[in-house]
Design a protein around this motif. Structure first.
Motif, PDB file in Angstrom:
ATOM      1  N   ALA A 107      -4.406  -8.090  -3.266  1.00 10.33           N
ATOM      2  CA  ALA A 107      -5.120  -7.287  -4.255  1.00 10.33           C
ATOM      3  C   ALA A 107      -5.308  -5.876  -3.698  1.00 10.33           C
ATOM      4  O   ALA A 107      -5.658  -5.705  -2.535  1.00 10.33           O
ATOM      5  CB  ALA A 107      -6.476  -7.916  -4.560  1.00 10.33           C
ATOM      6  N   GLY A 108      -5.007  -4.876  -4.502  1.00 13.31           N
ATOM      7  CA  GLY A 108      -5.182  -3.496  -4.052  1.00 13.31           C
ATOM      8  C   GLY A 108      -4.056  -2.992  -3.167  1.00 13.31           C
ATOM      9  O   GLY A 108      -4.151  -1.911  -2.593  1.00 13.31           O
ATOM     10  N   SER A 109      -2.967  -3.742  -3.059  1.00 12.30           N
ATOM     11  CA  SER A 109      -1.864  -3.315  -2.193  1.00 12.30           C
ATOM     12  C   SER A 109      -0.975  -2.264  -2.852  1.00 12.30           C
ATOM     13  O   SER A 109      -0.194  -1.602  -2.170  1.00 12.30           O
ATOM     14  CB  SER A 109      -1.019  -4.521  -1.760  1.00 12.30           C
ATOM     15  OG  SER A 109      -0.416  -5.130  -2.881  1.00 12.30           O
ATOM     16  N   GLY A 110      -1.083  -2.119  -4.160  1.00 10.43           N
ATOM     17  CA  GLY A 110      -0.279  -1.133  -4.871  1.00 10.43           C
ATOM     18  C   GLY A 110       0.833  -1.734  -5.707  1.00 10.43           C
ATOM     19  O   GLY A 110       1.728  -1.022  -6.174  1.00 10.43           O
ATOM     20  N   LYS A 111       0.796  -3.042  -5.927  1.00 11.35           N
ATOM     21  CA  LYS A 111       1.843  -3.728  -6.678  1.00 11.35           C
ATOM     22  C   LYS A 111       1.990  -3.190  -8.098  1.00 11.35           C
ATOM     23  O   LYS A 111       3.101  -2.920  -8.544  1.00 11.35           O
ATOM     24  CB  LYS A 111       1.557  -5.234  -6.764  1.00 11.35           C
ATOM     25  CG  LYS A 111       1.483  -5.952  -5.459  1.00 11.35           C
ATOM     26  CD  LYS A 111       1.115  -7.408  -5.650  1.00 11.35           C
ATOM     27  CE  LYS A 111      -0.142  -7.642  -6.440  1.00 11.35           C
ATOM     28  NZ  LYS A 111      -1.380  -7.173  -5.838  1.00 11.35           N
ATOM     29  N   SER A 112       0.896  -3.066  -8.799  1.00 13.14           N
ATOM     30  CA  SER A 112       0.957  -2.607 -10.196  1.00 13.14           C
ATOM     31  C   SER A 112       1.470  -1.184 -10.284  1.00 13.14           C
ATOM     32  O   SER A 112       2.308  -0.865 -11.138  1.00 13.14           O
ATOM     33  CB  SER A 112      -0.427  -2.696 -10.854  1.00 13.14           C
ATOM     34  OG  SER A 112      -0.858  -4.028 -10.893  1.00 13.14           O
TER      35      SER A 112
END
Length: 165
Positions: free
Chosen positions: A9-14
Motif C-alpha cells: 500500500a502506498g508503493s505507487g502502483k496506482s
C-alpha cells in the motif's frame, strides 16, 4: 503487452499503472476495484469470490492490460499470462507517508474516494503493510516459479525507464 504490478500500500502502483496505461495505450485495472465491495455500507467488505474471480478472468482474457494490486493468492490467472511482473519495493517509510497523506486527503474531502476509511483502519493498514513488505512480498519474489518474468524496482522512475524510454 500484459503487465502485472504488485507492491505494498502506498508503493505507487496506482500512479505508475495510470501513467504506463497512458504512455503505452494499454488499459489498466486496480485489483481493489474487484476485491472489495465498494457498494457496501461499511469499509472493508470483500466482494464475493466468484464475482471477483470472474472479473479477473475477463480482464486477463484481453489482449493487453496492466493490472495492479497487493494481492498474491487469488491472482494466479494474471501472473501465469503476464509478460512481466513488476514488484515495486518502494521504501516502507515512503509508503507510510503516502498512506497517511492519502487518508488525510480523503477525510478532508480534497480527494473524493469510494473508500470510507477510519483512523483505526489506517493504523491496521500500516501494520499489515509492514508485514506484507518485509515478509510476504520478499517471499513471493524468492519463491515464484517463473522468476524470468519478475522485475524488482524501488521506484516508479525505474518502471518508466523500462517500458517508455
Amino acid at each position: 503487452m500484459k503487465i502485472h504490478i504488485i507492491g505494498g500500500a502506498g508503493s505507487g502502483k496506482s500512479y505508475i499503472s495510470a501513467l504506463l496505461s497512458q504512455k503505452l495505450n494499454i488499459p489498466h485495472h486496480d485489483l481493489d476495484d474487484i476485491f472489495w465491495d465498494n457498494q457496501a455500507e461499511v469499509y472493508g467488505v470483500k466482494a464475493p469470490e466468484e464475482q471477483r474471480d470472474q472479473k479477473l478472468r475477463g480482464i486477463v482474457s484481453q489482449d493487453s492490460w496492466i493490472i495492479e494490486g497487493v494481492y498474491r493468492s487469488w491472482v494466479d490467472p494474471s501472473f501465469s499470462v503476464a509478460d512481466k511482473i513488476i514488484v515495486l519495493m518502494t521504501p516502507l517509510s515512503v509508503q507510510e507517508e503516502r498512506i497517511w497523506a492519502r487518508y488525510e486527503e480523503r477525510i478532508s474531502g480534497v480527494v473524493t474516494s469510494k473508500k470510507r476509511e477510519t483512523l483505526e483502519g489506517v493504523r491496521n493498514l500500516l501494520e499489515w503493510n509492514k508485514e506484507y513488505n518485509l515478509k510476504k512480498l520478499s517471499h513471493f519474489v524468492e519463491n515464484y516459479e517463473n522468476k524470468e518474468k519478475i522485475i524488482t524496482v524501488s521506484s516508479n522512475l525505474d518502471i518508466i525507464e523500462l517500458f517508455v524510454n
